[in-house]
Design a protein around this motif. Sequence first.
Motif: not given
Length: 623
Positions: A268, A550, A288-289, A545-548, A46, A577
Motif C-alpha cells: 500500500s 483513501k 495510476d492510483n 496507493r489511492t485505491d487502497q 486491494e 479506500a
Amino acid sequence: MVTRFPPRPARPRGRLRILLASGAAALALAAGSVVPGNPFGPAPQEAQAADGTSTLTVAVAQSVDSLSPFLAQRLVSTSIHRLMYDYLTNYDAKDNHTIPGLATKWEASADKLTWTYTIRDDSKWSDGEKATAEDAAWTFNTMMTDEGAATSNGSFTSNFKKVTAPGPDKLVIELKKPQATMTALDVPIVPKHVWDKVGDFSKFNNDTKFPIVGNGPFILTDYKVDSYVKLKANKDFWRGAPKFDEIVFRYYKDQDAAVAALRKGEVSFVAGSPSLTPAQSASLKSADNIKVNDAPGRRFYALATNPGARTKDGEKFGDGHAALLDQKVRQALFMAVDRTTIIDKVFQGHAIEGEGYIPPRYGSYFWKPSAEQKLAYDPAKAGALLDEAGYRKNSAGKRTGKDGKPLDFRILCHATDPNDKAIGKYLQEWWGDLGVGLKVDCLDNVSDPWYAGEYDLAFDGWSVNPDPDFVMSIHTCAALPSKPKESAATDNFICDKQYDELYAQQLAEYDPAKRADLVKQMESRLYDTGYMNVMAYPNAVEAYRTDQIKSITTMPSDAGNIYGQDGYWSWWSAVPAAASGDSSGDGGSSTGVLIGVGVAVVVLAGGGLLFAMRRRSTAEDRE
C-alpha cells in the motif's frame, strides 16, 4: 526517540531517533502544567479482503534491530514501538506541540525538581490488565538501574533521582536538577507484569512470544527476521480504534523491488530507505492510483568521522585512522565536499543543503554558520589544511604522512542505500584530487563494524524529535560504551568537554529562547570540530496507493512526512479506500488530510519537526 540509519538510534527515535514544536514544549515546561522476499505468498491487490478485513502493507528497506524498546534504535523499530506502546505524552500532528498520551496532565513543583503526572484510567494492556502509573514507574526505574535497559533511551533518565507511583493514576518523578525534557520523554511505557520476568535486558529482543502485550493503537501479532512485522488494530485503544484492521511492515532489500510491488498493488505504501530516489518518485507520479508525497523531512544526512573509538574509562579499541584525530584533517575533508552537487545531482532537488545538526523543520533550533565560520567548498583551502597537518603530496600526487604512508580512508556505506553509493563515488573523485584515497565499503550490516570502531568515516543520519535533547546526547562522553565493541548510545565516539558543558546547560534550561541558544552553540561546536559533516536535509519522498488508502495524516499536517512520524498519526488515521465515512478522530491529529504532491516548502515557524527522532544512519535511518 531519535532514529538512525544503521547501525544506528532517531530516537521516532529514531533514537529514528525534527524540531518544530520545541518552542511549544519548552513553554509548557516553563508554565509548569499542561492539560490536554514476500513471506505471505501472493499479496492481495486491494486493501479490503473478501472477508472484509482491511490490511495496510508498508514496504520498508530497513531491518528491525530489536523489538525491545530498551534496545531498539533504528527508525523502523522505534516507529513500530510507537504503534505498540503508549508514551506519557505525544506530539500533535498539526504543529508538534505536546499533547496528552498515557498521562492526561502534568505539573511541576516550584523548583522544577518534582514532576507529577496524572495517568489516564481508560488505557489497558492487550491481555486485559489495566495500564497504571506503576507500569511507568517500573519502566523508568528499570532504565535507571539496569545498564542494558538504558541502551536506547538512558539519557532521559540519567538525571532522575527517584520515580514512584503513589497510586494507580499518579506518577511522581524527582530530579537531581532541572530537566527541560519532562514533557518530551520519548520512552515507550511497557507492562510491568510482563517485563519484570525478563532476566537480561541487554539480550532480550521481545520476539519470542506473540501476540506481544501492548496498549498502543496496534498489537504486534507476528514477526519474521528480515521479512515482515505484522500488527492488528487494537479495538480497545483509548483514543479510538485504527481504521485499518491490520498493518504489515514488509522488508525489501531491493528498493526497486519495493517500488515494483507498489505498482502491482502488492503493498500500500513505500518510503524507500527512508526516501524514494528521484527517479523512482518521478516514475510513480504518472502511475495510476498512486500519489507521491514530497515534503520537508525531519532527517539530516551526514558524514561521521571516527575520532578514535574508546570506552567511558578511556580504553581505546577499533582501527580508525589516526589522521582523523587531527581537527585540520577533518575540516579539510569537510571543505572538499561539494554540497551543491550532492543536492543537484544525487538528490536532484529533493533536499536542501546541510549545515547545522538540526533540520530547518525545527525552526527554533535550526542553526547556520556565519560567513566567517562557514567551511564552504574550497579544494584549495582543503589542500592547504592538509599541508599544515603534515600530509603533503609526493611526486605521484598522493598525500603521505611523516611515516611515508599514503593517506587512505575507508567509509562505511549501506548496501541498500543508493545515495551512499552515489555520494561515495563523488567523494572518491573530490578527495582523490586532493591526493587522498577512499575505499567505499558498502555492507548489509554496518552496525557491527560501527560499534567495533572498525571504520574511518561513515554515512550517517538521524530522524530528529521535536525536542533536540536525544539527538544531542549521542555526542556526549556519557554516551560512550562501558566495554569495547558494545552497542552503545554514542554516535561516533565523540567526547568533548566543551560540548558536554553546553549539553548540561541546555538540559537544565527551561526558558525556550535561552535553551535554543545553548543548543545552537552545541551545533556550532560540532561544526567547528569537524566530527559531523551534515551534507543535506532530504525531503520525505514516499508514495501510496489511492485505491487502497483513501486518506492519511502527514506530520505536520500541512506539508509533512507519513513514515517515521513523532507519533502514530499516519497509520492510526489511515482510512481504507473501500471504507465509508470520514476519518475523524481526536487528539488534534488532523486525520483525513489528503497528502499533497511535490511540496518542497521548508517550515521555519517556531517549533519545527526534529528528525533525531532518534537513531542513526549509516544508511538506515535511526530514530
